[in-house]
Design a protein around this motif. Sequence first.
Motif, PDB file in Angstrom:
ATOM      1  N   MET A 180       0.830  -1.204   0.000  1.00 63.56           N
ATOM      2  CA  MET A 180       0.000   0.000   0.000  1.00 63.56           C
ATOM      3  C   MET A 180       0.870   1.262   0.000  1.00 63.56           C
ATOM      4  N   SER A 181       1.980   1.231   0.728  1.00 63.05           N
ATOM      5  CA  SER A 181       2.847   2.413   0.739  1.00 63.05           C
ATOM      6  C   SER A 181       3.385   2.695  -0.656  1.00 63.05           C
ATOM      7  N   GLY A 182       3.687   1.636  -1.395  1.00 66.51           N
ATOM      8  CA  GLY A 182       4.158   1.814  -2.769  1.00 66.51           C
ATOM      9  C   GLY A 182       3.082   2.363  -3.685  1.00 66.51           C
ATOM     10  N   GLN A 183       1.838   1.956  -3.456  1.00 74.33           N
ATOM     11  CA  GLN A 183       0.734   2.438  -4.286  1.00 74.33           C
ATOM     12  C   GLN A 183       0.435   3.913  -4.040  1.00 74.33           C
ATOM     13  N   PHE A 184       0.668   4.375  -2.822  1.00 70.81           N
ATOM     14  CA  PHE A 184       0.380   5.770  -2.495  1.00 70.81           C
ATOM     15  C   PHE A 184       1.579   6.691  -2.697  1.00 70.81           C
TER      16      PHE A 184
END
Length: 88
Positions: free
Chosen positions: A39-43
């Motif tokens: 999720m951190s990579g997606q945001f």
Amino acid sequence: MTKIQTAASSNPSLTVSTEDEKEQWIQILTAAANYHWDMSGQFEPDIKTSDQRGEMEQVAKVHRGWARAIQESVQLIRFWKAEKEEEE
């Protein structure tokens, strides 16, 4: 019943039925940490602000923090040793 205790203190404890249950918790928490890393990579925005205070950067930072905290809890669980509780 197996009692998992930290080496530092005999008071705090986590009780699990088996070593397999302990491993299941480790697997669940590892999956949760991996989710938050993803999720951190997606945001994470392609273009970052100079002070890294953009909304998307903050959301990515929060997810990275959650992932690190979960990983640390997994490491603590791995260090605990299982000791059989004496039956009364």
